[in-house]
Scaffold this active site. Structure first.
Site, mmCIF file in Angstrom:
data_model
loop_
_atom_site.group_PDB
_atom_site.id
_atom_site.type_symbol
_atom_site.label_atom_id
_atom_site.label_comp_id
_atom_site.label_asym_id
_atom_site.label_seq_id
_atom_site.Cartn_x
_atom_site.Cartn_y
_atom_site.Cartn_z
ATOM 1 C CG ASP A 16 2.503 29.552 23.315
ATOM 2 O OD1 ASP A 16 3.591 29.228 22.820
ATOM 3 O OD2 ASP A 16 1.648 28.713 23.677
HETATM 4 C C1 GLC Z 1 2.307 25.329 24.186
HETATM 5 C C2 GLC Z 1 2.907 25.621 22.852
HETATM 6 C C3 GLC Z 1 1.893 25.975 21.807
HETATM 7 C C4 GLC Z 1 0.620 25.209 22.097
HETATM 8 C C5 GLC Z 1 0.039 25.764 23.376
HETATM 9 C C6 GLC Z 1 -1.197 24.981 23.825
HETATM 10 O O1 GLC Z 1 3.145 25.785 25.192
HETATM 11 O O2 GLC Z 1 3.968 26.580 22.808
HETATM 12 O O3 GLC Z 1 2.452 25.619 20.540
HETATM 13 O O4 GLC Z 1 -0.298 25.371 21.032
HETATM 14 O O5 GLC Z 1 0.988 25.794 24.429
HETATM 15 O O6 GLC Z 1 -0.852 23.677 24.142
#
Ligand code: GLC
Length: 748
Positions: free
Chosen positions: A270
């Protein structure tokens, strides 16, 4: 020797030595580019051609949403994008701010709680296919979704992005979504793996949970996405499990995901979820994104060379601290992803904002809308008789596709509930409007603005008074309330602080119900809310966050163009005290002194949702699987394929009859009760379901099948699934609290 004979000799030599390449002919295609070879062979060929620096470059981001290909060998850069409900508008290379493009407006599909509420796996496939086409057209090779974290508490900030409380329902809905998308050569990246059920402290929570709860409740949807959906991507979650961050976790990634389940895709961090080089190297992370950002806004600029799996990893290898063993394993997975996507010459070109996508969004929306209550059959609205309808509430006009966090979108259009009703009733019924309450007047997220000016000077009391006055004499009062994806109101990064409706909506609803008995409340949210006025409001509808076609879908259900057929994907408690996590004080957790870590023990274990309600013998506000129709159905004559089974394979047939006067769809649900077991088990668990559409008077036999896994629990002693011989009961009906048909059978 004469020229002619020399030429003849040369010709003869050439013929004898096989047809040597003449300069003008095509050079030999290298194996990694030879589409007649298998992917695994092409991967190995590409791998041995890559330099160390090229290998390092493909395993970490080079911009906010892209990672490098291999220019020298012809592997294109790899582009990902959010999110589960539609393709996010482009941000700048290395900024969270909008790129300011005018060609990236999209179709906003319904939030995934709505998809789950359809209980229709065919719509899961349609969803993945439609979103995959939008991604292709926008040049995205991996969609960062769907999310399948379990709905553990109604306060969960991102529950609207997920598929409810039951692992079996979420499993059946996520598999076709992944398959529909990947059939187009667009990777799904199923998230957030795993145990990411908090938002407030998502980066600090260390989840403590029994193996049974982990395997029986929190993992099955991910397991199905991998072992049945063959997901090409999994996103590690921010939180910790067994004190390791889930973006690089020996237990969840190396052991469970890659060994137990045989996952051959890539584990993507993430954004900002990577914290340690050695763990990132050894504990299953394959692509590092978003380090030193919070995945939403802030972030160190141009940090890509400073990522863990970047120059420092390369240096560590050159210094002999690591061989290339782990690196090559990561690169194999990334190359496999490339061959499945960017190097896949069979991929279609996709399409954006097509009629088919709007139709899909509409279909999913209206099949997911849940009719919770309909006393006196107040609904559907009688268009012929009605003269004036009063629509009340900020959620009747407020755009919901902007906001909520990374799933926020720049929709090409979004039909509001008020507009949907006005369009549908134009020329037939006057549709009046009153604001009713003021919620979130902000209209922008991450640089995308709604263009709405919702500022309001009047007080709550004045707004309620205005609505009550207008309610007098209206044939119907339709209130659109709920939450709105602003902070703390169903939004990433924060959990809700209360289960109650915000913005004094309870006072508004109570006043309107007293002023006009023909009051309908439509709740726009991804979560359950308390309903202290439930007995005073004859009709209640759960409308979800349903995207571009919201107003049209809601109008079609409210006026009866279509019959509601949605069923709740989660239990709707009367209060938080009816939820295990809260009754046991297990949400959120407790700070571990001086560590910045918050330990959260899931004390309720396997008793999540209706499993808890059954155990505590609670009667929720509305039950899991509940949803009414404008017609009625009878489910009867349950027959089991046999009285005993040795392998666990059983089928159960019931007859479903439409006993009403209009076409509709019912969801037949089958739950299994284990009469006697050596471990404590939930009273019943959903193990099969099927949606069936029937015309008035029509009846049809529906057959549901189960296998051994449906009878099993996770045996913590042996670390495997176990089905104990003995008696079981199949409970069949149309909601978890309405299972009129039962039949006992035995596992030998
Ligand atoms: C965010 C989210 C994830 C998302 C990623 C990119 O913090 O937790 O679901 O796809 O970062 O935006």
């Amino acid at each position: 020797m004469k020229k002619q004979s020399l030429f003849a000799v040369l010709l003869l030599c050439a013929a004898l030595t096989g047809c040597k390449q003449t300069a003008g002919e095509q050079a030999q295609v290298p194996v990694y580019l030879d589409t007649t070879k298998g992917i695994e062979e092409r991967i190995e060929d590409a791998l041995q051609r890559m330099t160390l620096t090229e290998k390092i470059n493909v395993i970490h981001a080079q911009s906010k949403f892209s990672s490098a290909g291999v220019k020298r060998l012809g592997f294109p850069d790899f582009w990902t994008d959010d999110g589960p409900h539609g393709v996010r508008p482009d941000v700048l290379w290395d900024e969270w701010e909008q790129a300011g493009q005018t060609n990236d407006s999209c179709v906003a599909f319904p939030a995934l709680t709505c998809l789950a509420a359809t209980w229709n796996p065919d719509l899961g496939r349609l969803y993945g296919h439609s979103l995959g086409e939008e991604a292709l057209y926008r040049g995205k090779n991996m969609i960062l979704g769907p999310g399948v974290n379990i709905y553990r508490t109604p306060l969960g900030g991102r529950n609207f992005e997920y598929m409810g409380e039951d692992p079996y329902l979420a499993s059946r809905m996520v598999v076709p979504y992944v398959q529909g998308m990947q059939a187009l050569g667009v990777a799904s990246c199923v998230k957030h793996y795993c145990l990411n059920n908090d938002e407030e402290y998502r980066h600090q929570v260390n989840v403590i949970v029994s193996d049974r709860a982990l395997r029986e409740i929190y993992l099955p949807a991910f397991e199905a996405a991998v072992t049945e959906g063959h997901a090409w991507g999994i996103m590690g979650a921010y939180n910790l499990y067994k004190d390791q961050h889930n973006c690089h976790n020996q237990y969840t990634l190396n052991q469970i995901l890659k060994t137990d389940w045989g996952f051959d895709g890539v584990v993507v961090s993430d954004w900002g979820g990577t914290h340690d080089l050695d763990q990132a190297v050894k504990n299953g992370l394959d692509m590092e994104f978003g380090t030193w950002t919070d995945g939403l806004t802030m972030g160190a600029t141009n940090a890509y060379d400073n990522y863990f799996l970047s120059r420092q990893y390369e240096r560590a290898i050159r210094e002999g601290r690591y061989t290339t063993k782990e690196l090559d394993e990561k690169v194999r997975r990334v190359l496999r992803l490339f061959f499945r996507t960017t190097m896949n010459r069979e991929r279609p070109y996709g399409m954006l904002c097509s009629e088919a996508h709007y139709d899909a969004a509409h279909q999913i929306a209206h099949e997911g809308i849940v009719l919770l209550q309909n006393e006196g059959n107040l609904l559907p609205i009688d268009v012929e008789k009605a003269k004036r309808i009063l629509v009340v509430g900020e959620n009747a006009v407020k755009m919901m596709t902007v906001g909520g966090g990374s799933s926020s979108l720049k929709a090409q259009h979004e039909i509001s509930p008020l507009q949907g009703l006005r369009d549908r009733l134009a020329g037939k019924v006057e549709v009046d409007y009153a604001r009713g309450y003021v919620g979130d007047v902000g209209g922008s997220y991450n640089g995308v603005t709604t263009g709405q000016d919702l500022r309001e000077e009047r007080s709550a009391g004045e707004l309620i008074a205005e609505a009550v006055a207008k309610a007098e004499g209206a044939d119907y009062v339709v209130i659109f309330g709920g939450l709105n994806k602003s902070d703390y109101q169903d939004c990433e990064g924060h959990d809700r602080r209360s289960m109650d409706l915000p913005y004094a909506q309870d006072s508004l609803i109570t006043a309107l119900a007293a002023a006009n008995p023909r009051t309908i409340y439509v709740n726009i949210s991804g979560n359950a809310v308390t309903m202290p006025w439930k007995a005073q409001v004859p009709a209640i509808v759960q409308g979800w966050f349903i995207g571009s076609e919201a107003g049209y879908a809601l109008a079609s259900v409210l006026v009866g163009d279509v019959c509601p057929s949605g069923k709740l994907p989660f239990t709707w408690p009367n209060s938080l005290q009816e939820v295990g996590a809260h009754a046991l004080g297990a949400f959120p957790g407790t700070w571990r002194e001086g560590t910045g870590i918050i330990d959260e023990e899931y004390k309720e274990g396997i008793y999540v949702g209706y499993r808890w309600a059954d155990r505590q013998q609670l009667t929720p506000c509305f039950a899991f699987g509940h949803g009414l129709s404008y017609t009625t159905f009878e489910i009867s004559d349950l027959r089991a394929s046999r009285k005993t089974t040795s392998d666990g394979n059983m089928s159960f047939t019931v007859n479903v009859r439409n006993t009403g006067d209009r076409e509709g769809a019912e969801v037949v649900q089958l739950y299994i009760h284990d009469v006697e077991s050596s471990v404590e088990r939930p009273y019943k668990e959903l193990k099969a379901f099927q949606k069936v559409s029937l015309k008035p008077g029509e009846s049809r036999d529906v057959t549901l099948t189960i296998d051994r896994r449906a009878l099993s629990f996770w045996d913590e002693e042996n670390g495997d699934w176990k089905a104990e011989p003995g008696d079981f009961v199949a409970l069949v009906g149309n909601a978890s609290d309405n299972l009129p048909c039962q039949v006992q059978f035995a596992l030998k």
